[in-house]
Design a protein around this motif. Sequence first.
Motif, PDB file in Angstrom:
ATOM      1  N   SER A 115      -3.692   1.444   3.152  1.00  0.00           N
ATOM      2  CA  SER A 115      -4.504   0.452   3.037  1.00  0.00           C
ATOM      3  C   SER A 115      -6.030   1.085   3.385  1.00  0.00           C
ATOM      4  O   SER A 115      -6.213   2.173   3.965  1.00  0.00           O
ATOM      5  CB  SER A 115      -4.346  -0.781   4.113  1.00  0.00           C
ATOM      6  N   LEU A 119      -3.631   1.217   7.318  1.00  0.00           N
ATOM      7  CA  LEU A 119      -2.458   0.828   7.650  1.00  0.00           C
ATOM      8  C   LEU A 119      -1.481   1.408   6.565  1.00  0.00           C
ATOM      9  O   LEU A 119      -1.664   1.383   5.436  1.00  0.00           O
ATOM     10  CB  LEU A 119      -2.437  -0.644   7.479  1.00  0.00           C
ATOM     11  N   VAL A 121       2.431   1.825   4.878  1.00  0.00           N
ATOM     12  CA  VAL A 121       3.730   1.062   4.630  1.00  0.00           C
ATOM     13  C   VAL A 121       4.575   2.110   3.697  1.00  0.00           C
ATOM     14  O   VAL A 121       4.299   2.649   2.970  1.00  0.00           O
ATOM     15  CB  VAL A 121       3.527  -0.014   3.836  1.00  0.00           C
ATOM     16  N   GLU A 370      -5.941  -4.815   1.785  1.00  0.00           N
ATOM     17  CA  GLU A 370      -5.130  -4.981   3.063  1.00  0.00           C
ATOM     18  C   GLU A 370      -4.074  -5.871   3.080  1.00  0.00           C
ATOM     19  O   GLU A 370      -2.926  -5.666   3.682  1.00  0.00           O
ATOM     20  CB  GLU A 370      -5.996  -5.595   4.333  1.00  0.00           C
ATOM     21  N   GLU A 374       0.031  -5.041   3.261  1.00  0.00           N
ATOM     22  CA  GLU A 374       0.878  -5.666   4.285  1.00  0.00           C
ATOM     23  C   GLU A 374       2.052  -6.495   3.473  1.00  0.00           C
ATOM     24  O   GLU A 374       3.287  -6.491   3.910  1.00  0.00           O
ATOM     25  CB  GLU A 374      -0.001  -6.900   4.746  1.00  0.00           C
ATOM     26  N   GLY A 377       5.149  -4.177   2.686  1.00  0.00           N
ATOM     27  CA  GLY A 377       5.949  -3.866   3.918  1.00  0.00           C
ATOM     28  C   GLY A 377       7.313  -4.997   3.814  1.00  0.00           C
ATOM     29  O   GLY A 377       8.335  -4.445   4.615  1.00  0.00           O
ATOM     30  N   THR A 412      -0.670 -14.335   3.910  1.00  0.00           N
ATOM     31  CA  THR A 412      -1.420 -13.026   3.983  1.00  0.00           C
ATOM     32  C   THR A 412      -2.838 -13.153   3.570  1.00  0.00           C
ATOM     33  O   THR A 412      -3.841 -12.755   3.994  1.00  0.00           O
ATOM     34  CB  THR A 412      -0.793 -12.071   3.094  1.00  0.00           C
ATOM     35  N   CYS A 416      -6.484 -12.823   5.459  1.00  0.00           N
ATOM     36  CA  CYS A 416      -7.556 -12.086   5.136  1.00  0.00           C
ATOM     37  C   CYS A 416      -8.584 -12.927   4.315  1.00  0.00           C
ATOM     38  O   CYS A 416      -9.616 -12.273   3.974  1.00  0.00           O
ATOM     39  CB  CYS A 416      -7.036 -11.010   3.943  1.00  0.00           C
TER      40      CYS A 416
END
Length: 428
Positions: A115, A119, A121, A370, A374, A377, A412, A416
């Motif tokens: 990301s 971040l 994954v 982002e 997420e 994942g 999510t 955000c």
Amino acid sequence: MAALALTQNLRFTPTPPLKTLKQHQRPNPKTLKITASSSSRLSGRKLRAAVIGGGPAGSSAAEALAAGGVETYLFERSPSTAKPCGGAIPLCMIDEFSIPLHLIDRHVTRMKIISPSNLTVDFGSKTLKSHEYIPMLRREVLDSFLRSRAQSNGANFITGLVTDIEVPDSYSSKPYVIHHTVNNCKRSLAVDLIVGADGANSKVAKIIDAGNYSCAIAFQERIRLPDEKMEYYHNLAEMYVGDDVSPDFYAWVFPKCDHVAVGTGTVCAKQNIKGYQRGIRERVKEKIKGGKVIKVEAHPNPGAPASEACAWPCGACWGRGGASEGGEKMVSEEDLKREYLREWDKKYVNTFRFLDLLQRVFYGSDVGREALVELCGDEYVQRMTFDSYLYKKLASGHRWDDLKMVLNSFGTFMRCKVVGREMEALRL
């Protein structure tokens, strides 16, 4: 019944001449037969077709036409040049296009998506089945092999630049005349049918006034890494998202045969492509430290609505028709629209619409990206993603799991703070 057999999908593979291939390695593509509505037959000769552009689409079209009895000419101005391409193909294409396994450079079984805030994954290590992987091929090897395969089926290959096309009146029986240069010598060729597969800056499309279409640009550096760093990418591909690497796409590090491809692409900010390339290099600088750039590639890539994307597997046919019954009968553009495009839309239009929706929702801002990382994942999201990509169709999941995925997506988005703005953009 008159019919034209078109290859239903693209064929991928590289350089060895076809005569060196064993029988089980020779192509056995699926075909789609298109019924000709006209019963008129050419008088005492075969149809003559020209395919302009020797990439995957053009070579596949030339192979299909030549194999069907059409006198076929395949034009490519620069056979030694390849477009920048990460090299990944869906797994199902190995069988669909009879790709010899030794032509695959890498078997990717692990992916990472990173990301804007870094971040990371892991994608696929737990969700890919034991027999599944993402095949990686080199574009220059692919294109060369496809052209050789078209020639082995009877296509005439011309290394030359098309400079102009004389287009007859719609109701005229006169041929199209293709003016081109070979080794700086001017030549002309009269044909009944033209397949335009010459890419984003298509001369064919401009000459016939095919209309406007979006165009992306891809930029890629091939980098040979020290052995210990190359081992890290042995079966790993990485995707990076963020305004620093692309405003509307993603950047990548993909393993090739003995090096990696580091690149990015964009539609809306093509003039800044070198800046985005600097961005991805900065994001991966420690991973590629000590590497040597062995090739730099940049090229525009055409974009089109899903219903126009049939150029990918068979080229976009421009002319008064195709051929059937040994190359002696005409198949019109209306026949292609009625039967080929209808089949294409039935299989792929929902996939393109879904991908377009995902791009508009997740790639519009860094907060959206982002959220995308997420969501990735989630193992169910990963399984649905791989099933859709590896087998070229939207995967069918379980209703309860699908509902949970939708609810997780909204959760999510709320975290955000992008739901309201992105939904309003979709309505517009």
